[in-house]
Scaffold this active site. Structure first.
Site, PDB file in Angstrom:
ATOM      1  N   SER A  80      -4.000   0.990  -1.350  1.00 48.00           N
ATOM      2  CA  SER A  80      -3.371  -0.360  -0.285  1.00 48.00           C
ATOM      3  C   SER A  80      -1.679  -0.536  -0.446  1.00 48.00           C
ATOM      4  O   SER A  80      -1.357   0.514  -1.199  1.00 48.00           O
ATOM      5  CB  SER A  80      -4.204  -1.337  -0.499  1.00 48.00           C
ATOM      6  N   LEU A  81      -1.340  -1.468  -0.187  1.00 50.72           N
ATOM      7  CA  LEU A  81       0.180  -1.008  -0.306  1.00 50.72           C
ATOM      8  C   LEU A  81       0.525  -2.931  -0.704  1.00 50.72           C
ATOM      9  O   LEU A  81      -0.125  -3.931  -0.572  1.00 50.72           O
ATOM     10  CB  LEU A  81       1.064  -1.064   1.237  1.00 50.72           C
ATOM     11  N   LYS A 115       3.918  -0.956  10.162  1.00 48.90           N
ATOM     12  CA  LYS A 115       2.561  -1.266   9.869  1.00 48.90           C
ATOM     13  C   LYS A 115       1.356  -1.220  11.164  1.00 48.90           C
ATOM     14  O   LYS A 115       1.799  -3.199  11.710  1.00 48.90           O
ATOM     15  CB  LYS A 115       2.882  -2.350   9.068  1.00 48.90           C
TER      16      LYS A 115
HETATM   17  S1  IVH Z   1       0.528   3.723   4.144  1.00 49.65           S
HETATM   18  C1  IVH Z   1      -0.485   4.450  -0.540  1.00 49.65           C
HETATM   19  N1  IVH Z   1       2.105   2.943   6.697  1.00 49.65           N
HETATM   20  O1  IVH Z   1      -1.818  -1.112   5.789  1.00 49.65           O
HETATM   21  C2  IVH Z   1      -0.391   4.154   1.116  1.00 49.65           C
HETATM   22  N2  IVH Z   1       0.360   2.406   5.754  1.00 49.65           N
HETATM   23  O2  IVH Z   1      -1.790  -1.703   3.002  1.00 49.65           O
HETATM   24  C3  IVH Z   1      -0.480   4.463   2.235  1.00 49.65           C
HETATM   25  N3  IVH Z   1      -1.921   0.957   7.264  1.00 49.65           N
HETATM   26  O3  IVH Z   1      -5.083   0.190   5.171  1.00 49.65           O
HETATM   27  C4  IVH Z   1      -0.421   3.623   3.185  1.00 49.65           C
HETATM   28  N4  IVH Z   1       0.238   0.964   8.922  1.00 49.65           N
HETATM   29  O4  IVH Z   1      -4.847   0.394   7.168  1.00 49.65           O
HETATM   30  C5  IVH Z   1       0.512   3.185   5.448  1.00 49.65           C
HETATM   31  N5  IVH Z   1       2.012   2.575   8.956  1.00 49.65           N
HETATM   32  C6  IVH Z   1       1.851   2.257   7.507  1.00 49.65           C
HETATM   33  C7  IVH Z   1       0.109   1.760   7.917  1.00 49.65           C
HETATM   34  C8  IVH Z   1      -0.318   1.207   6.955  1.00 49.65           C
HETATM   35  C9  IVH Z   1      -1.012   0.474   8.857  1.00 49.65           C
HETATM   36  C10 IVH Z   1      -2.483   0.068   7.673  1.00 49.65           C
HETATM   37  C11 IVH Z   1      -3.633   1.177   6.167  1.00 49.65           C
HETATM   38  C12 IVH Z   1      -3.912   0.280   5.290  1.00 49.65           C
HETATM   39  C13 IVH Z   1      -2.992  -0.634   4.721  1.00 49.65           C
HETATM   40  C14 IVH Z   1      -2.725  -0.573   3.365  1.00 49.65           C
END
Ligand code: IVH
Length: 670
Positions: A80-81, A115
């Site tokens: 996750s982020l 996002k």
């Molecule tokens: S990168 C190492 N890019 O956010 C993590 N995530 O908190 C890589 N999400 O469950 C994730 N848009 O569903 C990334 N442009 C984006 C995103 C994104 C939505 C969501 C994804 C994940 C969550 C992470």
């Protein structure tokens, strides 16, 4: 040609045309031709089942239902982020990145993605062929949703490359566009089925179907933003290059992205997207910042379950849970009854919300919102907060379904609902119902009408309750004494109100028409009426035939205007107002016969980048053009935006010139 060759040719053609249609948005064959090819392939595969390959587009319609989803282990975990909300969180992230790289003084290069508010998915391609799709699950193990993902038309079943990697895990988000969500909910309503609260829930519900035939009927989309396992190819050097690589292989990526330098670059992008957010075709809940270079990403690595090299900068939440304390009804200036939920205060969309509209009786019943319920409230931008859905699992015992009162809570007159209307109305009218009177007066004084500064809701409440003012004409009979006697009204403020009333007398004909509060006559219709008739007496005397000549006026609006002026009370009101000194500059009738779109018919299709449909129509009509709903040989131009569908195809077939929004604007300003 052998059957095997024929099947291959058909498959390749269908995959190419599908890509042109769903990803590039530039179809080169008609829907009918596509269907024809599709049927041919289906037939061939029926006769020769051995020719059916796993990248066959015929598999996109869904297969037999599964008993359950099987589990999939992710090769590389889907983590996750970390989230940030404030500018300071972004500055701190940037500082940590620079310090972590022992490079405190350089500006870092960041890639920014949106996002997306959907579901994270891993797509596995083996030797370029779509092989498996899995949900994120707990990050380590997800569910196998291969058959469902196969129904998403924009996801390539075979990568567009002669040198595919032996194994590639594409990561990205499955989501539903706002327009598709609206259509789905309309369909659910028509079927009497439960509506989805938001596009995210709709996407999740559609993806978690054991029956992929159902998923196939739901328009889902996909945007790639990451990578898992990669074998048999070299990883591009940067995140940006990864997205370009994906694009070259036919994998959909989002066009709204950027590479910027330093924290200020991040914040500038954030602000620009925040402004654009409402116009986007899909919902986002923020933006994601990532160090652009993969080698630097690797150097920073992860803390617990989130990367150090990336952060999600979220918008203030637009949806929140709260409880319904009560459901009351409000009476509007036309008598329209609006159920309103009184809520336990909740912080959403950047403000504390205590009331939310439930729109009308039907909506309350369909959503089955009850006193005591836990509900999802939404407040987006400047939009009035609304109750999206209730959570029946959290409903207290013995709760009761909402019923609309039979009598107006303000004047006691019966509330009725006409058959063809969703809205119930108080039948008291202006004379009996103080709520309608107040609403009408408030509308008259409002900014876009006569703009009487200081004549707000509270003042109008008092003036009506004390019987000082009954009609708008009474505003102009107010004296200093009468005003100064009101609660909390010093002589100075009373004088200010009188000055504002005096100022409001110099107005314009469109404002005056709008201020009268004729049903179905909004700001833009008022303008059109003023332009056409140029004179109040002419408007009051207009018959249906004349009214129908006016831009945007149809039979319903014409009827409403005629019945308004058929009431001698309203005619008298207009005369009294004019007698009290309200005036406007004369309007010159405009001659549109020389305007750029004079005599032309235009058709709008798809979502334009910045203009709403109404704005684009107004622009065209003010230049003499007509806006029609369907494309024919008589169409002069088609204005096409994002997601333009069959109308654009038809225009191309008929050789009707197609304009972008930019071209339209250029013609309008020429
Ligand atoms: S990168 C190492 N890019 O956010 C993590 N995530 O908190 C890589 N999400 O469950 C994730 N848009 O569903 C990334 N442009 C984006 C995103 C994104 C939505 C969501 C994804 C994940 C969550 C992470």
């Amino acid at each position: 040609m052998s059957s095997a060759d024929a099947a291959r040719v058909l498959r390749d053609a269908l995959n190419l045309h599908g890509y042109r249609y769903h990803t590039l948005d530039t179809p080169t064959i008609s829907d009918a031709e596509y269907d024809q090819l599709f049927l041919q392939l289906q037939k061939l595969e029926e006769q020769h089942p051995e020719l059916k390959t796993s990248d066959s587009p015929t598999l996109r319609v869904g297969g037999a239902p599964l008993p359950e989803f099987s589990q999939v282990q992710h090769g590389v975990p889907m983590l996750s982020l970390n989230n940030g909300f404030a500018d300071d969180d972004v500055l701190a992230f940037d500082r940590r990145v620079r310090e972590g790289l022992d490079d405190a003084s350089s500006e870092m290069e960041y890639a920014i993605d949106l996002k997306f508010d959907g579901l994270a998915i891993n797509l596995r391609y083996i030797n370029g062929v779509f092989a498996q799709a899995a949900t994120r699950g707990d990050g380590y193990t997800g569910e196998d949703v291969t058959e469902n993902i196969r129904t998403i038309r924009s996801i390539p079943l075979r990568l567009h490359t002669d040198h595919p990697p032996a194994m590639l895990d594409v990561r990205g988000e499955v989501l539903m566009f706002k327009s598709d969500f609206e259509k789905l909910n309309q369909r659910q309503r028509d079927l009497g089925a439960k509506e989805f609260a938001n596009p995210r829930n709709a996407a999740a519900g559609s993806l978690r179907q054991l029956d992929s035939k159902i998923t196939a009927q739901r328009s889902l989309r996909f945007f790639a933003y990451g990578i898992g396992t990669l074998e048999g190819a070299t990883l591009p050097a940067t995140h940006r290059d990864l997205l370009s690589w994906y694009q070259s292989m036919g994998i959909p990526t989002c066009e709204e992205n950027a590479v910027v330098l330093g924290a200020q670059g991040l914040l500038a992008f954030y602000r620009s997207i925040q402004e654009k957010r409402a116009q986007l075709a899909y919902e986002i809940d923020g933006v994601v910042y990532k160090l652009n270079r993969f080698d630097l990403q690797e150097r920073l690595g992860f803390v617990s379950r989130a990367p150090r090299f990336a952060i999600a900068h979220k918008f203030p939440a637009e949806e929140a849970f709260t409880t319904v304390l009560d459901i009351e009804v409000q009476v509007g200036r036309t008598g329209a009854i609006t159920p309103v939920a009184r809520l336990a205060p909740v912080f959403v969309g950047g403000v504390t919300v205590t009331n939310a509209t439930l729109h009308n009786e039907e909506e309350v019943q369909r959503k089955d919102v009850r006193v005591g319920d836990t509900v999802i409230v939404r407040r987006a931008g400047d939009v009035i907060p609304e109750v999206l859905a209730s959570v029946p699992e959290k409903r207290p015992e013995h709760s009761q379904a909402f019923v609309l009162p039979a009598q107006c809570p303000i004047c006691g007159s019966p509330i009725v609902k006409l058959e063809d209307e969703a809205i119930a109305r108080c039948t008291g009218g202006w004379i009996k119902c103080a709520a309608q009177r107040k609403g009408g007066l408030f509308h008259f004084a409002s900014r876009k009408a006569l703009n009487i500064d200081g004549m707000g809701e509270q003042l109008i409440d008092q003036l009506v309750d004390k019987n000082v003012v009954t009609t708008a004409a009474d505003f102009y009979k107010l004296g200093l004494m009468a005003l100064a006697e009101l609660d909390r009204m010093a002589e100075k403020s009373a004088q200010n109100i009188l000055d504002a009333l005096e100022t409001s007398k110099s107005t314009s004909l469109p404002r005056f028409i709008y201020a009268l509060g004729i049903r179905h006559v909004g700001e833009s219709t008022a303008k059109d009426l003023a332009l056409y008739f140029a004179d109040m007496e002419a408007l009051m005397a207009a018959n249906e035939e004349q009214l129908l000549q006016v831009n945007d006026v149809g039979p319903v609006v014409a009827q409403s205007i005629m019945s308004f002026f058929a009431d001698p009370f309203n005619v008298e009101l207009v005369h009294q107002l004019i007698a009290s000194g309200i005036h406007w500059p004369a309007i010159e009738k405009v001659d549109l016969s020389a305007a750029v779109f004079a005599g032309k018919t235009l058709v709008l299709t798809g979502t334009l980048p910045s203009l709403s449909r109404e704005q684009a129509s107004a622009l065209i009509e003010r230049r003499g053009g007509k806006v029609a709903g369907s494309v024919s040989k008589k169409t002069s131009y088609v204005v096409a935006g994002e997601d333009a569908g069959s109308k654009l195809v038809k225009a191309t077939e008929l050789g009707v010139p197609v304009l972008t929004e930019e071209a339209l604007l250029a013609m309008c300003s020429a």
